[in-house]
Every structure is written in structure tokens, then in C-alpha cells.
Scaffold this motif. Structure first.
Motif, short mmCIF file in Angstrom:
data_model
loop_
_atom_site.label_atom_id
_atom_site.label_comp_id
_atom_site.label_asym_id
_atom_site.label_seq_id
_atom_site.Cartn_x
_atom_site.Cartn_y
_atom_site.Cartn_z
N GLN A 49 30.92 33.50 -7.06
CA GLN A 49 30.12 32.68 -7.97
C GLN A 49 28.68 32.51 -7.51
O GLN A 49 27.76 32.50 -8.33
N GLU B 176 35.78 32.24 -6.83
CA GLU B 176 34.89 31.27 -6.16
C GLU B 176 33.96 31.91 -5.14
O GLU B 176 32.81 31.50 -5.00
N ASN C 118 27.55 29.06 -17.60
CA ASN C 118 28.53 28.25 -16.87
C ASN C 118 29.95 28.75 -17.11
O ASN C 118 30.78 28.74 -16.19
N THR C 119 30.25 29.17 -18.33
CA THR C 119 31.58 29.71 -18.63
C THR C 119 31.83 31.00 -17.85
O THR C 119 32.91 31.18 -17.28
N LYS C 120 30.84 31.89 -17.83
CA LYS C 120 30.98 33.15 -17.08
C LYS C 120 31.10 32.89 -15.58
O LYS C 120 31.89 33.54 -14.90
N ARG C 121 30.34 31.93 -15.06
CA ARG C 121 30.39 31.61 -13.63
C ARG C 121 31.77 31.07 -13.27
O ARG C 121 32.34 31.44 -12.25
N ASN C 122 32.31 30.19 -14.10
CA ASN C 122 33.62 29.60 -13.81
C ASN C 122 34.75 30.62 -13.93
O ASN C 122 35.81 30.44 -13.32
N ALA C 123 34.55 31.70 -14.68
CA ALA C 123 35.57 32.73 -14.81
C ALA C 123 35.61 33.66 -13.61
O ALA C 123 36.58 34.38 -13.41
#
Length: 163
Positions: free
Chosen positions: A113, A110, A102-107
Motif C-alpha cells: 500500500q 498491506e 482509497n478503494t484501490k489502496r485498500n484492495a
């Protein structure tokens, strides 16, 4: 009165800085080409299995790497000799996989993702149990695009090593 003055014999001519920008850009170009961007420092033994139908991925900026294997000899005192999961530059527990993803996806931006893919680099001597646990955590994190990294070669070697 004279319009022209004589040069003094002791003066040094000024240093020409005309070629200085060229030198700076040559150095900049050299360091850009010669610098290697490090992905992750491996803390585990990671001998990849062999496969004969290997495809090269076109874009690696959408990949998140998860390493599974036994710790190297320098990390066995801290983490034991059983298989562990390495997320980024640290050895973590399986329960931290969801937070890491989730941290990598949010970084990521958009628009990228949804295209994020998890690449599992699993040591060929690892047991399936820890891999199954990691895959369950990936399902819970809704990271459903998974690929397995392998090296080009004869897949029968993987089977023959087990027997």
C-alpha cells in the motif's frame, strides 16, 4: 472346462484415456498464453504526449491508472465534449478521485500500500485545469507518488502542435 474364453467378434475395444491428461494440460497452457488480461476499456480519446526520456516501470501491480481526455464520439451524448476523468471502466467526476484511490489502496496487500503509484494518462490536447484538479484530489487522498505516461518520441512535436 476351459480357462480361456474366446473373444466375441462384435465387441469394441475400450477407449484409451492415457493421453487425456496431456491433452487437457496442452489446452490449459494454450489458453493461459493466448488470453489477454484487459485493464480498462477506454471511453476517452487518449493520444499520449511524446517524450525522449521515457523509463519503463518494473512492476505494474502497484499502479493505479487515471485517464483524462475528451470522451469518444460514442460517449459524447452522455458526457459532452469537455475533458473528463475516467476511473477504471467509468467516466467520473473529479470529486470521486479520492474515493477511487482509497478503494484501490485498500484492495492492495498491506505491505504494498505504501508503494502504490498513480499513473496519469492524460491526452496531449487536454487542458491543464482538470489535471490540476485531479492532482489536488490525489494530494487530499495522500497519493503522492505520481507518474505521467508518455510515448517515446520527439517532445518538440507536443509544442509545435499547440501553435
Amino acid at each position: 472346462m476351459s480357462k480361456f474364453k474366446k473373444k466375441k467378434s462384435g465387441d469394441l475395444p475400450p477407449v484409451s484415456t492415457a493421453s487425456l491428461p496431456d491433452i487437457v494440460f496442452m489446452l490449459l497452457f494454450f489458453f493461459m498464453v493466448a488470453t489477454v488480461m484487459r485493464e480498462d476499456e477506454l471511453m476517452i480519446k487518449n493520444t499520449l504526449p511524446q517524450a525522449n526520456q521515457v523509463e519503463k516501470l518494473e512492476s505494474k501491480n502497484k499502479l493505479v491508472y487515471i485517464y483524462i481526455g475528451k470522451p469518444t464520439s460514442s460517449y459524447q451524448n452522455q458526457h459532452g465534449t469537455n475533458e473528463v476523468v475516467q476511473l477504471g471502466d467509468k467516466i467520473s467526476s473529479v470529486s470521486e478521485v479520492q474515493t477511487f484511490i482509497n478503494t484501490k489502496r485498500n484492495a492492495m496487500p498491506e505491505d504494498v500500500q505504501d508503494e502504490m503509484m498513480v499513473s496519469l494518462k492524460v491526452d496531449r490536447d487536454s487542458k491543464v485545469g482538470i489535471l490540476t484538479d485531479v492532482k489536488q484530489e490525489l494530494r487530499d487522498a495522500m497519493a503522492l507518488k505520481i507518474n505521467y505516461t508518455a510515448s517515446q518520441g520527439d517532445p518538440m512535436i507536443n509544442i509545435n502542435r499547440r501553435q
